[in-house]
Structures are given as structure tokens and as C-alpha cells.
Design an enzyme around this catalytic site. Sequence first.
Site, PDB file in Angstrom:
ATOM      1  CB  SER A 145      36.952  41.751  38.243  1.00 16.87           C
ATOM      2  OG  SER A 145      37.777  42.118  37.158  1.00 16.87           O
ATOM      3  CE1 TYR A 158      32.603  40.436  35.017  1.00 17.23           C
ATOM      4  CE2 TYR A 158      34.772  41.488  34.954  1.00 17.23           C
ATOM      5  CZ  TYR A 158      33.942  40.469  35.390  1.00 17.23           C
ATOM      6  OH  TYR A 158      34.448  39.486  36.204  1.00 17.23           O
TER       7      TYR A 158
END
Length: 258
Positions: A145, A158
Site C-alpha cells: 500500500s 495498517y
Amino acid sequence: MPKPVHPDRRPAVIAGASSGIGAETAKALAAAGFPVALGARRVDRLEDLASEIRTAGGEAFVHVLDVASTESVEKFAAAVVTELGEAEVVVCNAGLLAPGGVVESTTEELAAEFDVNVLGAHRLIRAFGAGMVERQRGDLVFVSSDTAVRARPFMRGYSATKSGLEGLVEALQMELEGSGVRASVVRPGPTWSEMGSDWDAEAGAKVLTEWIKWGHARHSHFLKATAIADAIVTVVSAPRGVHISPVDVNPEAPLEKR
């Protein structure tokens, strides 16, 4: 010595294939001629996806997979070999994402995210990597990501998990140098997917507001999951001797009006 080439048949594993990037990657790989092994916890979703792939002329195999369980990963890997043969491609896409600040998140919540997003990838490396090294070929692809390099607030752990994942893969790449096995990172920017779709509306709005505040949302366009799938197909289809990594995939800004 002849230049090494890919075998004609290259079974591909997709972990987290039940929706979003995983499902689109499975369809794209199948369309490109890869037999695909679909793994996720939601087997009913996988069966529907496999039916779609077979109708389009592809080859697909379904098996339950929970990357947070070593036993589940090992059973999945054994089933893949039995049904499709040794995996030539493994796409580590399973992920866990939830809203929340670091202070109010429990350690157990963060541990669950690390268990899926980092240790889950390692379980897949353990299950499939040794065979690839022995055969001196294979692709391990890790869906990361853009938060790995540009942390975003109120997404609990995250960003940390994706930074950790990329650190793991960077070490892996050095360890695999000269083995014939490629480890690649594909790093999506903002992408429409089911991740985040089950968030409380208020929590989701807070996250997006904070993104804008810290300059993480330069424009309102998001990628479709097919864009990430296409990038993954490009990575694993590169001829042997070519290693593509990392790959940043971001949405292009809308054209300015003139």
C-alpha cells in the site's frame, strides 16, 4: 548455456481472492492463461468467481484459506499441488484494515492486523517459497500500500503492517538473489475495494477528512481494482532475467478544464 524461460504451465495462487484486488487479479491471470488457485475464508464467493473464470475459458481451483492460521495455509498449499501442480506464482493479497487511532486501539487489535498482513505473508512464503528455490524459478508478489511509505492517520496499525511487510520483502529479495525466484512489491494508491466498506460511516468520514488535512488526498479519483490486477499480471509475465519491483500504481488526476 540457454537462457532460462518460464514453463508453459504456470499455476498461480491468489490469497485473499474473494473480492476486490484479489478477485480481479484472479480473473486477469486466468485470462492470461494462468491456472488459478483461489484462497480465502469466504468459499462461497470463491465458488462464484471460479464459475465466472471457467465460463470464460480459464482454469480455477477453490480452497478455503485463512492466512492467520499456519495449519490452514499448509492444507491450502498441499491442496494446490494436488489439484494444479507446483505453484509458479503466489500473490499475497489477503489484508486486514480497520479505522481507529493508535492510542485507543488495543494491542490485540493491532496484533490481529500484523498476523494477517505480515505474518500471513510469511506463512505463504514458508509454504511455497522453498519449492520455488529448489526449482530455481517462481514469482512471489506482495500487495502492499502507498501507506507503507506515506503513513496515514486513524487507520490503526495498517501503515505499520505494510511498512513491516515491505521490510520483510526487501530482506527476502536480497536472500533470493541468484536463486531464480523473484519477490516483488505492488504498491496500490487509493483504490475502490471492499476493504473499508464495512466501516461505520462516521469513522470513515473522519479518516477521509484527516487524509485531506495531511495532504494524502490530492484529488478525488480512486483506482479500480482492475488497475492493480493488470500491474500484477505485468510483473509475473516479465521474461526471466527481468525483475519488476516495486511498482507504484496511483490514480491519475482528472483533466483540468480549459
